[in-house]
Design a protein around this motif. Structure first.
Motif, PDB file in Angstrom:
ATOM      1  N   VAL A 196       0.811  -1.216   0.000  1.00  0.00           N
ATOM      2  CA  VAL A 196       0.000   0.000   0.000  1.00  0.00           C
ATOM      3  C   VAL A 196       0.846   1.268   0.000  1.00  0.00           C
ATOM      4  O   VAL A 196       0.315   2.373  -0.014  1.00  0.00           O
ATOM      5  N   GLY A 197       2.162   1.125   0.052  1.00  0.00           N
ATOM      6  CA  GLY A 197       3.046   2.284  -0.051  1.00  0.00           C
ATOM      7  C   GLY A 197       3.286   3.049   1.232  1.00  0.00           C
ATOM      8  O   GLY A 197       3.789   4.173   1.202  1.00  0.00           O
ATOM      9  N   GLY A 198       2.957   2.452   2.379  1.00  0.00           N
ATOM     10  CA  GLY A 198       3.134   3.169   3.639  1.00  0.00           C
ATOM     11  C   GLY A 198       4.570   3.549   3.935  1.00  0.00           C
ATOM     12  O   GLY A 198       4.826   4.538   4.630  1.00  0.00           O
ATOM     13  N   PHE A 199       5.531   2.793   3.391  1.00  0.00           N
ATOM     14  CA  PHE A 199       6.954   3.061   3.648  1.00  0.00           C
ATOM     15  C   PHE A 199       7.412   4.406   3.103  1.00  0.00           C
ATOM     16  O   PHE A 199       8.461   4.911   3.486  1.00  0.00           O
ATOM     17  N   SER A 200       6.642   5.004   2.196  1.00  0.00           N
ATOM     18  CA  SER A 200       7.087   6.254   1.562  1.00  0.00           C
ATOM     19  C   SER A 200       6.612   7.497   2.306  1.00  0.00           C
ATOM     20  O   SER A 200       6.853   8.612   1.856  1.00  0.00           O
ATOM     21  N   TYR A 201       5.957   7.325   3.446  1.00  0.00           N
ATOM     22  CA  TYR A 201       5.426   8.461   4.208  1.00  0.00           C
ATOM     23  C   TYR A 201       6.001   8.494   5.622  1.00  0.00           C
ATOM     24  O   TYR A 201       6.262   7.458   6.222  1.00  0.00           O
ATOM     25  N   SER A 202       6.181   9.705   6.143  1.00  0.00           N
ATOM     26  CA  SER A 202       6.649   9.843   7.529  1.00  0.00           C
ATOM     27  C   SER A 202       5.641  10.587   8.392  1.00  0.00           C
ATOM     28  O   SER A 202       5.865  10.773   9.580  1.00  0.00           O
ATOM     29  N   GLU A 203       4.543  11.059   7.799  1.00  0.00           N
ATOM     30  CA  GLU A 203       3.475  11.761   8.532  1.00  0.00           C
ATOM     31  C   GLU A 203       3.999  12.946   9.336  1.00  0.00           C
ATOM     32  O   GLU A 203       3.653  13.135  10.499  1.00  0.00           O
ATOM     33  N   GLY A 204       4.842  13.733   8.721  1.00  0.00           N
ATOM     34  CA  GLY A 204       5.361  14.929   9.373  1.00  0.00           C
ATOM     35  C   GLY A 204       6.616  14.710  10.187  1.00  0.00           C
ATOM     36  O   GLY A 204       7.253  15.687  10.625  1.00  0.00           O
ATOM     37  N   LEU A 205       7.006  13.455  10.403  1.00  0.00           N
ATOM     38  CA  LEU A 205       8.190  13.176  11.211  1.00  0.00           C
ATOM     39  C   LEU A 205       9.446  13.759  10.573  1.00  0.00           C
ATOM     40  O   LEU A 205      10.298  14.328  11.262  1.00  0.00           O
ATOM     41  N   GLU A 206       9.560  13.648   9.253  1.00  0.00           N
ATOM     42  CA  GLU A 206      10.744  14.186   8.578  1.00  0.00           C
ATOM     43  C   GLU A 206      10.829  15.700   8.754  1.00  0.00           C
ATOM     44  O   GLU A 206      11.923  16.252   8.925  1.00  0.00           O
TER      45      GLU A 206
ATOM     46  N   LEU B  38      -0.888  14.932   3.924  1.00  0.00           N
ATOM     47  CA  LEU B  38      -1.602  13.969   4.754  1.00  0.00           C
ATOM     48  C   LEU B  38      -2.822  13.418   4.018  1.00  0.00           C
ATOM     49  O   LEU B  38      -3.157  12.235   4.143  1.00  0.00           O
ATOM     50  N   ARG B  39      -3.465  14.272   3.237  1.00  0.00           N
ATOM     51  CA  ARG B  39      -4.600  13.800   2.445  1.00  0.00           C
ATOM     52  C   ARG B  39      -4.122  12.862   1.330  1.00  0.00           C
ATOM     53  O   ARG B  39      -4.743  11.824   1.080  1.00  0.00           O
ATOM     54  N   LEU B  40      -3.032  13.223   0.669  1.00  0.00           N
ATOM     55  CA  LEU B  40      -2.466  12.364  -0.363  1.00  0.00           C
ATOM     56  C   LEU B  40      -2.159  10.980   0.191  1.00  0.00           C
ATOM     57  O   LEU B  40      -2.480   9.956  -0.432  1.00  0.00           O
ATOM     58  N   GLN B  41      -1.557  10.926   1.352  1.00  0.00           N
ATOM     59  CA  GLN B  41      -1.209   9.648   1.963  1.00  0.00           C
ATOM     60  C   GLN B  41      -2.455   8.803   2.214  1.00  0.00           C
ATOM     61  O   GLN B  41      -2.508   7.626   1.843  1.00  0.00           O
ATOM     62  N   SER B  42      -3.452   9.404   2.830  1.00  0.00           N
ATOM     63  CA  SER B  42      -4.667   8.671   3.166  1.00  0.00           C
ATOM     64  C   SER B  42      -5.359   8.134   1.922  1.00  0.00           C
ATOM     65  O   SER B  42      -5.804   6.979   1.876  1.00  0.00           O
ATOM     66  N   GLU B  43      -5.421   8.959   0.876  1.00  0.00           N
ATOM     67  CA  GLU B  43      -6.124   8.552  -0.337  1.00  0.00           C
ATOM     68  C   GLU B  43      -5.307   7.554  -1.166  1.00  0.00           C
ATOM     69  O   GLU B  43      -5.861   6.575  -1.692  1.00  0.00           O
ATOM     70  N   GLN B  44      -4.003   7.786  -1.296  1.00  0.00           N
ATOM     71  CA  GLN B  44      -3.187   6.861  -2.084  1.00  0.00           C
ATOM     72  C   GLN B  44      -3.150   5.483  -1.446  1.00  0.00           C
ATOM     73  O   GLN B  44      -3.317   4.450  -2.134  1.00  0.00           O
TER      74      GLN B  44
ATOM     75  N   GLN C 247       9.800  21.571   1.752  1.00  0.00           N
ATOM     76  CA  GLN C 247      11.101  21.291   2.362  1.00  0.00           C
ATOM     77  C   GLN C 247      12.122  20.972   1.267  1.00  0.00           C
ATOM     78  O   GLN C 247      11.849  20.190   0.359  1.00  0.00           O
ATOM     79  N   TYR C 248      13.296  21.538   1.369  1.00  0.00           N
ATOM     80  CA  TYR C 248      14.284  21.443   0.290  1.00  0.00           C
ATOM     81  C   TYR C 248      14.769  20.009   0.080  1.00  0.00           C
ATOM     82  O   TYR C 248      14.788  19.501  -1.036  1.00  0.00           O
ATOM     83  N   SER C 249      15.172  19.375   1.154  1.00  0.00           N
ATOM     84  CA  SER C 249      15.708  18.027   1.047  1.00  0.00           C
ATOM     85  C   SER C 249      14.828  17.070   1.834  1.00  0.00           C
ATOM     86  O   SER C 249      14.576  17.283   3.029  1.00  0.00           O
ATOM     87  N   ARG C 250      14.344  16.006   1.184  1.00  0.00           N
ATOM     88  CA  ARG C 250      13.467  15.066   1.868  1.00  0.00           C
ATOM     89  C   ARG C 250      13.504  13.717   1.164  1.00  0.00           C
ATOM     90  O   ARG C 250      13.794  13.634  -0.030  1.00  0.00           O
ATOM     91  N   ILE C 251      13.182  12.680   1.922  1.00  0.00           N
ATOM     92  CA  ILE C 251      13.159  11.331   1.361  1.00  0.00           C
ATOM     93  C   ILE C 251      11.756  10.720   1.436  1.00  0.00           C
ATOM     94  O   ILE C 251      11.521   9.674   0.845  1.00  0.00           O
ATOM     95  N   PHE C 252      10.845  11.360   2.152  1.00  0.00           N
ATOM     96  CA  PHE C 252       9.481  10.857   2.298  1.00  0.00           C
ATOM     97  C   PHE C 252       8.480  11.763   1.600  1.00  0.00           C
ATOM     98  O   PHE C 252       8.739  12.948   1.370  1.00  0.00           O
ATOM     99  N   ARG C 253       7.300  11.231   1.304  1.00  0.00           N
ATOM    100  CA  ARG C 253       6.259  11.993   0.633  1.00  0.00           C
ATOM    101  C   ARG C 253       5.399  12.788   1.612  1.00  0.00           C
ATOM    102  O   ARG C 253       4.557  13.574   1.195  1.00  0.00           O
ATOM    103  N   SER C 254       5.598  12.580   2.906  1.00  0.00           N
ATOM    104  CA  SER C 254       4.849  13.376   3.898  1.00  0.00           C
ATOM    105  C   SER C 254       5.690  13.557   5.145  1.00  0.00           C
ATOM    106  O   SER C 254       6.686  12.864   5.325  1.00  0.00           O
TER     107      SER C 254
END
Length: 231
Positions: free
Chosen positions: A19-29, A94-100, A224-231
């Motif tokens: 489901v792609g959960g590994f690509s999100y950090s929910e604001g942690l990053e 956060l909406r993108l994560q929930s819907e994707q 954010q300039y540098s990031r590895i997660f989608r959220s």
């Protein structure tokens, strides 16, 4: 709970679920970028707060109400909960994560239950909620409903899956090793039962995802300039 139900819940909680959960950090990053999280202690505190203040009071409470709705065939109730989840996302990420993740889980359910007409009718109902995208919370509730496991155990599986994913995000984004990650996960595992009990007890008018700092950091993460997660 039957062995089959237990195994199905373990499957749903697994980070291997596609489901792609590994690509999100929910604001942690973004919290790491802002200097609010940077080591094992601060990461553990951040995730414990997010568990109790956001997950337990919001998504887990909606999940606990959506499971019996699905089992009763109450599509109107399930759709209303899906709508609530959508409108309470406080940033586009956060909406993108929930819907994707919701769409991906719906696709997985179609594949898993292709030979069950009754199951497929509910999956298609999920995908057709007034033109709305299915959210991960309500899609997980449907998947959990199919397991026939008690709602409490379903919520425990959901919470542990969330915790494991977030700990992995913390390990990737901060200088933490696997041992530190396991200690954080052990702490969250002790907190999860209380968070689930709180979620199960909440009525409709007490659900909330009001977490101002999380919303602000999530919004900042969008640029954010540098990031590895989608959220």
């Amino acid at each position: 709970m039957s062995p089959h139900s237990l195994l199905q819940l373990m499957w749903l909680a697994s980070p291997a679920l596609p489901v792609g959960g590994f690509s999100y950090s929910e604001g942690l990053e973004a919290a790491i970028e802002a200097g609010r999280v940077g080591d094992e202690q601060s990461a553990g505190l951040w995730l414990a707060d997010q568990l109790h203040l956001s997950q337990s009071r919001g998504d887990m409470a909606a999940l606990a109400q959506a499971i019996p709705a699905w089992r009763a065939g109450d599509l109107q109730r399930a759709e209303a909960l899906n709508e609530w989840v959508i409108v309470t996302r406080e940033s586009s990420e956060l909406r993108l994560q929930s819907e994707q993740m919701g769409q991906s889980l719906a696709a997985w359910l179609r594949n898993q239950h292709a030979h069950c007409a009754g199951c497929m009718a509910l999956v298609e109902a999920l995908a057709a909620f007034s033109g709305r995208t299915p959210t991960y919370t309500v899609a997980f509730a449907l998947a959990a409903a199919f397991t026939q496991a008690p709602t409490r155990e379903c919520a425990l599986a959901y919470a542990f899956g969330w915790a494991e994913n977030m700990v992995q995000a913390a390990i990737k984004a901060t200088p933490l090793g696997q041992s530190a990650g396991q200690r954080i996960l052990a702490r969250l595992s002790q907190e999860i039962p209380h968070a689930v009990e709180h979620a199960l007890a909440l009525p409709d008018d007490a659900r909330t995802v009001f977490s101002p700092m999380l919303a602000i950091l999530s919004s900042r993460h969008e640029s954010q300039y540098s990031r590895i997660f989608r959220s």
